[in-house]
Design a protein around this motif. Structure first.
Motif, PDB file in Angstrom:
ATOM      1  N   LEU A 120       7.226  18.122   1.953  1.00 21.95           N
ATOM      2  CA  LEU A 120       6.985  16.844   0.973  1.00 21.95           C
ATOM      3  C   LEU A 120       5.774  16.284   0.770  1.00 21.95           C
ATOM      4  CD1 LEU A 120      10.369  14.615   1.936  1.00 21.95           C
ATOM      5  CD2 LEU A 120      10.012  16.263   0.279  1.00 21.95           C
ATOM      6  N   PRO A 121       5.109  16.311  -0.308  1.00 16.20           N
ATOM      7  CA  PRO A 121       3.915  15.503  -0.405  1.00 16.20           C
ATOM      8  C   PRO A 121       3.999  14.256  -0.001  1.00 16.20           C
ATOM      9  CG  PRO A 121       5.023  15.550  -2.663  1.00 16.20           C
ATOM     10  CD  PRO A 121       5.876  16.293  -1.677  1.00 16.20           C
ATOM     11  N   GLU A 122       2.599  13.405   0.303  1.00 20.40           N
ATOM     12  CA  GLU A 122       2.610  12.136   0.520  1.00 20.40           C
ATOM     13  C   GLU A 122       2.946  11.283  -0.549  1.00 20.40           C
ATOM     14  OE1 GLU A 122       2.172  10.720   3.764  1.00 20.40           O
ATOM     15  OE2 GLU A 122       2.041  12.960   4.319  1.00 20.40           O
ATOM     16  N   LEU A 123       3.628   9.955  -0.326  1.00 19.55           N
ATOM     17  CA  LEU A 123       3.654   9.131  -1.332  1.00 19.55           C
ATOM     18  C   LEU A 123       2.594   8.590  -2.195  1.00 19.55           C
ATOM     19  CD1 LEU A 123       6.696   6.949   0.232  1.00 19.55           C
ATOM     20  CD2 LEU A 123       6.712   8.100  -2.339  1.00 19.55           C
ATOM     21  N   GLY A 124       2.406   8.629  -3.421  1.00 19.18           N
ATOM     22  CA  GLY A 124       1.281   8.181  -4.110  1.00 19.18           C
ATOM     23  C   GLY A 124       1.572   6.636  -4.350  1.00 19.18           C
ATOM     24  N   ARG A 125       0.714   6.104  -5.083  1.00 27.28           N
ATOM     25  CA  ARG A 125       0.737   4.550  -5.398  1.00 27.28           C
ATOM     26  C   ARG A 125       1.868   4.026  -6.020  1.00 27.28           C
ATOM     27  NH1 ARG A 125      -3.413   0.744  -4.825  1.00 27.28           N
ATOM     28  NH2 ARG A 125      -3.224  -0.773  -6.239  1.00 27.28           N
ATOM     29  N   ALA A 126       2.549   3.092  -5.376  1.00 26.11           N
ATOM     30  CA  ALA A 126       3.565   2.224  -5.912  1.00 26.11           C
ATOM     31  C   ALA A 126       3.338   0.758  -6.036  1.00 26.11           C
ATOM     32  CB  ALA A 126       4.878   2.644  -4.923  1.00 26.11           C
ATOM     33  N   ARG A 127       4.030   0.148  -6.994  1.00 26.48           N
ATOM     34  CA  ARG A 127       3.586  -1.205  -7.131  1.00 26.48           C
ATOM     35  C   ARG A 127       4.074  -2.056  -5.889  1.00 26.48           C
ATOM     36  NH1 ARG A 127       6.989  -3.701 -11.951  1.00 26.48           N
ATOM     37  NH2 ARG A 127       5.791  -5.840 -11.229  1.00 26.48           N
ATOM     38  N   ARG A 128       5.232  -1.795  -5.188  1.00 35.92           N
ATOM     39  CA  ARG A 128       5.398  -2.353  -3.609  1.00 35.92           C
ATOM     40  C   ARG A 128       5.850  -1.151  -2.932  1.00 35.92           C
ATOM     41  NH1 ARG A 128       4.231  -6.090  -6.447  1.00 35.92           N
ATOM     42  NH2 ARG A 128       5.120  -8.347  -6.210  1.00 35.92           N
ATOM     43  N   HIS A 129       5.367  -1.166  -1.822  1.00 35.05           N
ATOM     44  CA  HIS A 129       5.628  -0.204  -0.724  1.00 35.05           C
ATOM     45  C   HIS A 129       6.120  -0.916   0.521  1.00 35.05           C
ATOM     46  CE1 HIS A 129       4.520   4.141   0.809  1.00 35.05           C
ATOM     47  NE2 HIS A 129       5.519   3.620   1.308  1.00 35.05           N
ATOM     48  N   TRP A 130       7.439  -0.578   1.112  1.00 31.70           N
ATOM     49  CA  TRP A 130       7.730  -0.936   2.134  1.00 31.70           C
ATOM     50  C   TRP A 130       7.892   0.124   3.152  1.00 31.70           C
ATOM     51  CZ3 TRP A 130       9.670  -2.769  -2.321  1.00 31.70           C
ATOM     52  CH2 TRP A 130       9.606  -4.117  -2.649  1.00 31.70           C
ATOM     53  N   ARG A 131       7.882  -0.046   4.432  1.00 33.04           N
ATOM     54  CA  ARG A 131       8.045   0.988   5.223  1.00 33.04           C
ATOM     55  C   ARG A 131       8.909   0.447   6.460  1.00 33.04           C
ATOM     56  NH1 ARG A 131       2.489   2.131   4.520  1.00 33.04           N
ATOM     57  NH2 ARG A 131       2.284   4.328   3.656  1.00 33.04           N
ATOM     58  N   ILE A 132      10.162   1.181   6.911  1.00 35.61           N
ATOM     59  CA  ILE A 132      11.101   0.665   7.602  1.00 35.61           C
ATOM     60  C   ILE A 132      11.073   1.937   8.632  1.00 35.61           C
ATOM     61  CG2 ILE A 132      13.618   0.501   8.364  1.00 35.61           C
ATOM     62  CD1 ILE A 132      13.721  -0.384   5.648  1.00 35.61           C
ATOM     63  N   GLN A 133      10.880   1.512  10.095  1.00 34.59           N
ATOM     64  CA  GLN A 133      10.930   2.655  11.239  1.00 34.59           C
ATOM     65  C   GLN A 133      12.193   2.492  11.687  1.00 34.59           C
ATOM     66  OE1 GLN A 133       7.885   3.937  12.222  1.00 34.59           O
ATOM     67  NE2 GLN A 133       9.355   5.128  13.332  1.00 34.59           N
ATOM     68  N   ASN A 134      12.715   3.688  11.888  1.00 36.01           N
ATOM     69  CA  ASN A 134      13.892   3.681  12.603  1.00 36.01           C
ATOM     70  C   ASN A 134      13.954   4.650  13.988  1.00 36.01           C
ATOM     71  OD1 ASN A 134      16.848   4.927  13.200  1.00 36.01           O
ATOM     72  ND2 ASN A 134      17.048   6.167  11.724  1.00 36.01           N
ATOM     73  N   ASP A 135      14.094   3.798  14.942  1.00 39.33           N
ATOM     74  CA  ASP A 135      13.896   4.150  16.299  1.00 39.33           C
ATOM     75  C   ASP A 135      15.296   4.807  17.040  1.00 39.33           C
ATOM     76  OD1 ASP A 135      15.410   1.934  16.697  1.00 39.33           O
ATOM     77  OD2 ASP A 135      13.636   0.736  17.678  1.00 39.33           O
ATOM     78  N   GLY A 136      16.305   4.835  16.220  1.00 39.52           N
ATOM     79  CA  GLY A 136      17.429   5.500  16.549  1.00 39.52           C
ATOM     80  C   GLY A 136      18.538   4.133  16.904  1.00 39.52           C
ATOM     81  N   ASP A 137      18.363   3.014  16.881  1.00 43.16           N
ATOM     82  CA  ASP A 137      19.146   1.941  17.140  1.00 43.16           C
ATOM     83  C   ASP A 137      19.669   1.571  15.772  1.00 43.16           C
ATOM     84  OD1 ASP A 137      20.445  -0.512  17.486  1.00 43.16           O
ATOM     85  OD2 ASP A 137      18.851  -1.394  19.017  1.00 43.16           O
ATOM     86  N   PRO A 138      21.171   1.857  15.325  1.00 40.98           N
ATOM     87  CA  PRO A 138      21.581   1.263  14.110  1.00 40.98           C
ATOM     88  C   PRO A 138      21.551  -0.080  14.004  1.00 40.98           C
ATOM     89  CG  PRO A 138      23.121   2.783  15.428  1.00 40.98           C
ATOM     90  CD  PRO A 138      22.014   2.476  16.360  1.00 40.98           C
ATOM     91  N   ALA A 139      21.713  -0.950  14.914  1.00 40.09           N
ATOM     92  CA  ALA A 139      21.585  -2.257  14.583  1.00 40.09           C
ATOM     93  C   ALA A 139      20.228  -2.943  14.121  1.00 40.09           C
ATOM     94  CB  ALA A 139      22.243  -3.356  15.806  1.00 40.09           C
TER      95      ALA A 139
END
Length: 197
Positions: A159-178
């Protein structure tokens, strides 16, 4: 209508986040379901069989995704051939769903947002990130894969890197569902405030 993309690499937890947004009131567009729909298109099926042979078809004349995956994931050139067949038809379906008018939040759950170059057409993108060992374990558990097969699938997803978006949020998933749910909820609140602005 606010249009938000939720993306991430294979087994990152992006669909878990997108479904959480759906629980909070979003309308979810399931990119994987649209992919299945596209593979049932008669012209797409004919072209896939022509490119990869009857080995990737099942007894009913449908594309067998597992067999097809074993052919294309280890072979970058084969993946490019498949994408040239499937992606235009799939993107047409995605754009039709994104064109819906109304109020609320529309969430596109799709790994291929950057591949399609859709970032600029969306109001924001949520990227779900997870370390490779977690992604391998998730694939082994969810799809019954061996560790070697899971690693091959992950390596084959280019997959290519994401380009520019108006808003960009990142969520880290460390394996804990809660913890993933809490992080998704925090981003959802930001999306909701963005929508009210």
């Amino acid at each position: 209508m606010i249009r938000i993309g939720v993306t991430g690499r294979m087994a990152s937890g992006k669909s878990t986040v997108a479904r959480r947004f759906q629980e909070r009131g979003a309308i979810r567009i399931d990119g994987d379901a649209l992919g299945w729909e596209t593979l049932r298109d008669p012209d797409v099926k004919r072209r896939i069989e022509g490119a990869f042979g009857s080995q990737v078809m099942d007894g009913a004349g449908e594309v067998d995704r597992e067999r097809l995956g074993r052919v294309v994931f280890p072979d970058a050139a084969a993946m490019e051939r498949l994408n040239a067949i499937v992606q235009p038809a799939l993107l047409e379906r995605v754009r039709a769903r994104l064109g819906v008018e109304g109020d609320g939040v529309l969430v596109l759950d799709a790994a291929l947002i950057a591949t399609w170059g859709l970032e600029a057409e969306l109001d924001g993108v949520v990227e779900v990130l997870a370390p490779e060992p977690i992604r391998v374990r998730r694939l082994m558990r969810a799809r019954g894969m061996t560790e070697a097969a899971a690693r091959e699938r992950i390596a084959g997803q280019r997959l290519p890197e994401l380009g520019r978006a108006r808003r960009h949020w990142r969520i880290q998933n460390d394996g804990d569902p809660a913890a993933l749910t809490r992080r998704a909820d925090r981003v959802w609140e930001e999306i909701a405030r963005f929508g009210r602005a």
